[in-house]
Scaffold this active site. Structure first.
Site, PDB file in Angstrom:
ATOM      1  N   GLU A 372       0.676  -1.041  -0.034  1.00 32.20           N
ATOM      2  CA  GLU A 372       0.140   0.080   0.093  1.00 32.20           C
ATOM      3  C   GLU A 372       0.888   1.136   0.014  1.00 32.20           C
ATOM      4  O   GLU A 372       0.427   2.292   0.582  1.00 32.20           O
ATOM      5  CB  GLU A 372      -1.078   0.092   1.018  1.00 32.20           C
ATOM      6  CG  GLU A 372      -2.155  -0.931   1.225  1.00 32.20           C
ATOM      7  CD  GLU A 372      -3.232  -1.084   2.130  1.00 32.20           C
ATOM      8  OE1 GLU A 372      -2.961  -0.087   3.105  1.00 32.20           O
ATOM      9  OE2 GLU A 372      -4.443  -1.194   1.974  1.00 32.20           O
ATOM     10  N   GLU A 444      -6.603  -7.648  -0.723  1.00 33.28           N
ATOM     11  CA  GLU A 444      -7.477  -7.311   0.399  1.00 33.28           C
ATOM     12  C   GLU A 444      -9.031  -7.026   0.379  1.00 33.28           C
ATOM     13  O   GLU A 444      -9.068  -6.279  -0.744  1.00 33.28           O
ATOM     14  CB  GLU A 444      -6.680  -6.468   1.274  1.00 33.28           C
ATOM     15  CG  GLU A 444      -5.270  -7.200   1.937  1.00 33.28           C
ATOM     16  CD  GLU A 444      -4.511  -5.935   2.791  1.00 33.28           C
ATOM     17  OE1 GLU A 444      -5.434  -5.214   3.654  1.00 33.28           O
ATOM     18  OE2 GLU A 444      -3.289  -5.771   2.859  1.00 33.28           O
TER      19      GLU A 444
HETATM   20  C1  GAL Z   1      -4.702  -2.606   4.766  1.00 38.08           C
HETATM   21  C2  GAL Z   1      -3.450  -2.931   5.084  1.00 38.08           C
HETATM   22  C3  GAL Z   1      -3.579  -4.120   6.230  1.00 38.08           C
HETATM   23  C4  GAL Z   1      -4.379  -4.012   7.310  1.00 38.08           C
HETATM   24  C5  GAL Z   1      -5.830  -3.787   6.596  1.00 38.08           C
HETATM   25  C6  GAL Z   1      -7.242  -3.551   7.533  1.00 38.08           C
HETATM   26  O1  GAL Z   1      -4.920  -1.261   4.353  1.00 38.08           O
HETATM   27  O2  GAL Z   1      -2.784  -3.296   4.152  1.00 38.08           O
HETATM   28  O3  GAL Z   1      -2.322  -4.429   6.790  1.00 38.08           O
HETATM   29  O4  GAL Z   1      -4.299  -2.799   7.890  1.00 38.08           O
HETATM   30  O5  GAL Z   1      -5.582  -2.623   6.059  1.00 38.08           O
HETATM   31  O6  GAL Z   1      -8.297  -3.937   6.834  1.00 38.08           O
END
Ligand code: GAL
Length: 785
Positions: A372, A444
Site C-alpha cells: 500500500e 485485501e
Molecule cells: C490494509 C493493510 C492491512 C490491514 C488492513 C485492515 O490497508 O494493508 O495491513 O491494515 O488494511 O483492513
C-alpha cells in the site's frame, strides 16, 4: 553437506552489554524459536518487545572440520542482527523476515570451543522496512525461527534452483562454489523416493534440462511433489556435496483475464495471513506453522494465501507446497517508503526473499512493492529487476490501495475496500488498473471496513460473513479478477494507532487462537469434501431489536436444506441465486411459516399463501399494534378461506409472534439428494459442554521444543457454540509439558485456547480443561524424542 541444529543452549539478555559479549555473568537460558517477551492477548504494549538484546552460546567445533567451510544461519531474527564469533564482529543483517546466513570459517577455532554472540536490535528502527511510520501489526522481537550450523566441503553446492518451464520439463540450475576442485554435477529427479530421470554434466555447465514425459502436475487439488537431488562429484565419482530440493511440476501464469494453472483458468480464493500467535508473537515452532497451512486449506477450504506483509517461515511454505496452497509472498513494509538507505534495504529484502523461496511450487507471484505504498518508480524499477533476474519464471506484483498507479509489475494487485454492504462489492477492472492487458488480483477486502468480534451479536456476525460472501462472489462472477484474498485469516495484535482500543484488529475470519467466527463458514462451505452447515442465527429472539430475528442465512455445501419448525417441515431451501458466482452459494430462510398452513392446518394453497403474507406483515408491527386497515384486510383474507379472526390470532401466536410466546425449536437438515449429510438444531438449552481440539497429540522433542495448539469451544447440547458463555477456562497440566500464556483463559464468543510446550523431557502429558459450568475434559499427549 550437513545442517546441525543450533536451537538449544542459548543464553539471552534483554539488555545488551559488552560483558554479555565477553561471556561474563549469566543470561537466561532459552531455546529457539524465542520471543523476547510474552505478550497478553489484549492491550499488549508494542514497547515491551523493543530493546537491544543479546543471544549467546558456546559451540565446540571438532578439529576434523578444519578443511570444511562453515556457515551460520538464523532463519528469523527480528530485526537487526550483528553476529560476533569469539569477540570479533562477523556480519550484520537488516532483514527480520528472511534467513541471515553468513560464513564463519575464518573466525572459528577448530578443535576448540567458540563463542557465538548475536546482538539483536528489536526496536522499530526507522532505518529498515517496515519501520519509519505507523504499522498495523506488532513486529515482535527475537530469534524467532530456527538456527543452524551448515558444514560444507571446500567445493560445495551453493544453490540449487528448480523451475518447470512446461508441464513436462524441469530446469535445474546448480551453483557450485569453488568449482575447479570437483569433477561433475549429477542431477536426479525422484518421485516417491525412486529416481525417475537423471543427467550428469561437467562442472562448467550448471544448467540442466530434464524431461518428465506425462509428469504428475502440482495443483491445490493434487499437490504432487517431486524431489530434485543434486550431487557434486569428484573425479573418481565420490560425492563431495549433495542437496535435495522439493518441487512441483506446474505452470502458473497471469493473463489479462485471470490466473492460469497448468494451462487452465483457475480462480484464486484465499486469505491474508500474519505470522503471529497469542502470547508468543512470531516465535512459533514448525508444527504450528504447518498447522496454519492445514487450517487454511482443509478447514477453511482456501486454495491460496498471501503472506502479508513479509516472507514467512519456510515450514509454513513447505506445508503450503504439501497441502496445496497458492502463495503470494512479499517484501516487508507497510505504506511507508524511507530514505535512500532504507530503499536499498528493500532491494536487499527482495533479493533475500526471491533467492531463499524460489523453489516453492506454491509461490505464484512476488510482491515487490511495499504494501500500500505510493508510487516510487525509481525503487520499484529496481525491485522488479531484482526479482525478474533471480527468478524469471514468476511474475512480479505488488500490493497497492491506489487506483491507476504506475504499473511496473506483471500483475496489478489491489486492496479493494470499496464495499460498504450495499454497493457493488468490487470496483471494475477499468477503474482500477491502467493496463487492461495485465491481470487484476484483489489482495485485501473486508478488514477494517467491518471489524467483528466472535462475541459480537448475531446481526453483526452475519453481516461480517455476508460481506465476505459478497466479495468472493463478485470476484468469481466478474470474469475480470484473477481472484481474491480476504483480510484476514486471524485476528491480530497491533499498535496503538489501530485496533479496537485493546490493540487487537478483529479482522479475522478466525480469532487469535484460530477458532472460527461465522465468516469462516463462508470459506469452509466452498469446498466439497467435508459437509458444512452453519446458521447465521441461534434463532434467539431476544438478541434482535424488538425480538424480530433477521433473515437467516445458511452456509452449506449441501444441495438443499430442509427447515423444520417444532418437528414439521417448513420448507426446503436451495442455493440462492444472489451469489451465483459461488460454487456453494449461501441459502436463505425467507420465512418461518413456509408450507405449514397447508400441511398442518389443512388450508388450501391459494388461501394459505395470502394468510402467510399477512402474518409476516403483521409480525413486523405486532398484531396488537396493527392498523385497523390491516386487521380488516386480514379478516377478509381469513373469511375467504372460511376462517375466523380467532383462527387468525391462533395462527399468529403459533407461527408469527415471538415475544411473549413459548420458544420454538428449529432443525435444519442439509441434504445431497435424499441423504442427510449434516443436521443442526436450534432450541433453548442450558446444558453446556467443552469441545477441545489439539493440533496434534504426539509432540516431538526434535531439533528443538514442540508446541501443540489447543482450541476450546463451549457448546450447548445441540453442539452449537454458545457465543455468550464468557467463562473462565482453566488449564491444568501434568507431565513433561508447560502451558504458554498462563493457566486461565476467558472464553470470548464461547471460544479460547492455549498452547502446550515440551520441556526437553519425554513421556505422557495430561491436560485437564475445566470451567465452572461444564464437565472437565482430559486430553492426553505423548512427548517423544
Ligand atoms: C490494509 C493493510 C492491512 C490491514 C488492513 C485492515 O490497508 O494493508 O495491513 O491494515 O488494511 O483492513
Amino acid at each position: 553437506m550437513s545442517l546441525l541444529s543450533l536451537c538449544n543452549r542459548w543464553e539471552f539478555t534483554n539488555s545488551w552489554s559488552q560483558s554479555f559479549l565477553a561471556f561474563e555473568g549469566e543470561g537466561e537460558s532459552v531455546r529457539l524459536p524465542h520471543t523476547v517477551c510474552q505478550l497478553p492477548l489484549h492491550y499488549a504494549n508494542h514497547m515491551d518487545y523493543q530493546m537491544i538484546c543479546g543471544y549467546r552460546r558456546k559451540l565446540y567445533i571438532p578439529a576434523e572440520l578444519a578443511d570444511k567451510r562453515l556457515f551460520l544461519q538464523f532463519d528469523g531474527a527480528a530485526h537487526i542482527s550483528t553476529l560476533f564469533i569469539n569477540g570479533k564482529e562477523v556480519a550484520s543483517y537488516y532483514d527480520g523476515y528472511t534467513a541471515f546466513r553468513t560464513e564463519i570459517t575464518g573466525y572459528v577455532n577448530f578443535g576448540g570451543e567458540n563463542q557465538i554472540v548475536l546482538r539483536l536490535d528489536t526496536t522499530e528502527n526507522p532505518s529498515i522496512p517496515p519501520f519509519g511510520n505507523v504499522v498495523d501489526y506488532l513486529t515482535y522481537g527475537g530469534l524467532y525461527r530456527e538456527a543452524w550450523l551448515d558444514v560444507r566441503s571446500g567445493s560445495f553446492l551453493r544453490d540449487v534452483y528448480v523451475t518447470t518451464p512446461t508441464r513436462q520439463q524441469v530446469r535445474v540450475e546448480a551453483t557450485v562454489d569453488n568449482p575447479d576442485v570437483a569433477g561433475a554435477v549429477l542431477v536426479e529427479i525422484l518421485e516417491d523416493g525412486k529416481v525417475i530421470a537423471s543427467r550428469q554434466q561437467d562442472q562448467g555447465r550448471n544448467v540442466f534440462e530434464v524431461e518428465i514425459p506425462g509428469a504428475h502436475c502440482w495443483s491445490p487439488e493434487d499437490p504432487h511433489l517431486y524431489t530434485c537431488r543434486v550431487k557434486l562429484l569428484e573425479d573418481g565419482g565420490k560425492v563431495l556435496d549433495e542437496q535435495s530440493v522439493r518441487f512441483g511440476v506446474r505452470t502458473a501464469e497471469f493473463k489479462a483475464d485471470g490466473f492460469y494453472l497448468n494451462g487452465e483458468k483457475y480462480l484464486i480464493r484465499g486469505l491474508d495471513r500474519h505470522q503471529c500467535y497469542p502470547y508468543i508473537g512470531y516465535a512459533a515452532p514448525a508444527s504450528l506453522q504447518r498447522e496454519d497451512a492445514r487450517i487454511l486449506r482443509h478447514e477453511l477450504g482456501c486454495n491460496a494465501v498471501r503472506t502479508s506483509h513479509y516472507p514467512q517461515s519456510q515450514h509454513f511454505l513447505d506445508a503450503c507446497d504439501e497441502v496445496g496452497l497458492l502463495v503470494f509472498t512479499e517484501i516487508p513494509g507497510w505504506q511507508h517508503i524511507g530514505d535512500k538507505q532504507w530503499q536499498e534495504r528493500a532491494c536487499d529484502n527482495t533479493r533475500h526473499m526471491v533467492s531463499q523461496y524460489r523453489n516453492h511450487p506454491s509461490i505464484i507471484a512476488w510482491g515487490v512493492r511495499i504494501n500500500e505504498s505510493k508510487d516510487c518508480d525509481s525503487l520499484y524499477e529496481k525491485t522488479n529487476a531484482i526479482a525478474r533476474q533471480l527468478d524469471p519464471s514468476r511474475p512480479t506484483s505488488g500490493v497497492r490501495c491506489i487506483r491507476q498507479s504506475s504499473l511496473l509489475e506483471d500483475v496489478y494487485a489491489f486492496n479493494d475496500f470499496s464495499y460498504l454492504g450495499n454497493n457493488p462489492p468490487l470496483r471494475q477492472k477499468k477503474d482500477v488498473t491502467p493496463d487492461m492487458n495485465k491481470a487484476l488480483l484483489i489482495t485485501e477486502y473486508g478488514g477494517h471496513m467491518f471489524p467483528t468480534k466472535s462475541y459480537d451479536n448475531w446481526s453483526r456476525r452475519q453481516e461480517h460473513a455476508l460481506r465476505h460472501a459478497a466479495v468472493i462472489n463478485a470476484a468469481a462472477a466478474s470474469g475480470e479478477h484473477a481472484g481474491s484474498f480476504g483480510w484476514c485469516m486471524v485476528d491480530y495484535a497491533t499498535h496503538k494507532d489501530f485496533g479496537s482500543g485493546d490493540r487487537v484488529c478483529y479482522h479475522g475470519v478466525m480469532d487469535q487462537f484460530r477458532n472460527p467466527k461465522l465468516a469462516a463458514a463462508v470459506y469452509r462451505s466452498q469446498q466439497s469434501q467435508t459437509p458444512v452447515l452453519e446458521l447465521s442465527s441461534s434463532m434467539e429472539i431476544g438478541d434482535y431489536t424488538a425480538a424480530k430475528p433477521e433473515l437467516v442465512h445458511v452456509f452449506t455445501n449441501a444441495e438443499t436444506v430442509d427447515v423444520y419448525r417444532g418437528g414439521y417441515l417448513v420448507n426446503t431451501i436451495y442455493p440462492n441465486s444472489q451469489w451465483s458466482g459461488l460454487k456453494h452459494p449461501p441459502m436463505v430462510v425467507e420465512d418461518g411459516i413456509g408450507q405449514l398452513l397447508e400441511t398442518r392446518e389443512g388450508i388450501e394453497p391459494a388461501h394459505a399463501a395470502k394468510i402467510r403474507d399477512m402474518l409476516l406483515q403483521l409480525r413486523q408491527v405486532e398484531i396488537e399494534k396493527a392498523s385497523a386497515k390491516d386487521l380488516k384486510k386480514f379478516k377478509s383474507i381469513l373469511r375467504a378461506a372460511g376462517l375466523t379472526m380467532e383462527d387468525g390470532e391462533y395462527f399468529y401466536r403459533k407461527y408469527a409472534s415471538s415475544w411473549g410466546d413459548s420458544a420454538t425449536a428449529w432443525r435444519f437438515d442439509a441434504k445431497n439428494g435424499d441423504q442427510v449429510v449434516a443436521s443442526a438444531t436450534c432450541a433453548p438449552s442450558t446444558r453446556l459442554h467443552l469441545e477441545v481440539k489439539a493440533s496434534h497429540h504426539e509432540l516431538r522433542e526434535g531439533d528443538t521444543y514442540d508446541m501443540a495448539a489447543i482450541r476450546v469451544r463451549i457448546l450447548n447440547e445441540y453442539d452449537n457454540v454458545v457465543p455468550y458463555a464468557q467463562l473462565p477456562v482453566r488449564f491444568q497440566v501434568e507431565g513433561p509439558a508447560q502451558l504458554v500464556g498462563g493457566d486461565v483463559a476467558v472464553a470470548e464468543g464461547g471460544m479460547c485456547g492455549t498452547y502446550l510446550r515440551t520441556t526437553g523431557e519425554t513421556g505422557s502429558v495430561r491436560l485437564t480443561i475445566s470451567t465452572g459450568q461444564t464437565e472437565p475434559v482430559v486430553v492426553g499427549f505423548f512427548v517423544t524424542k
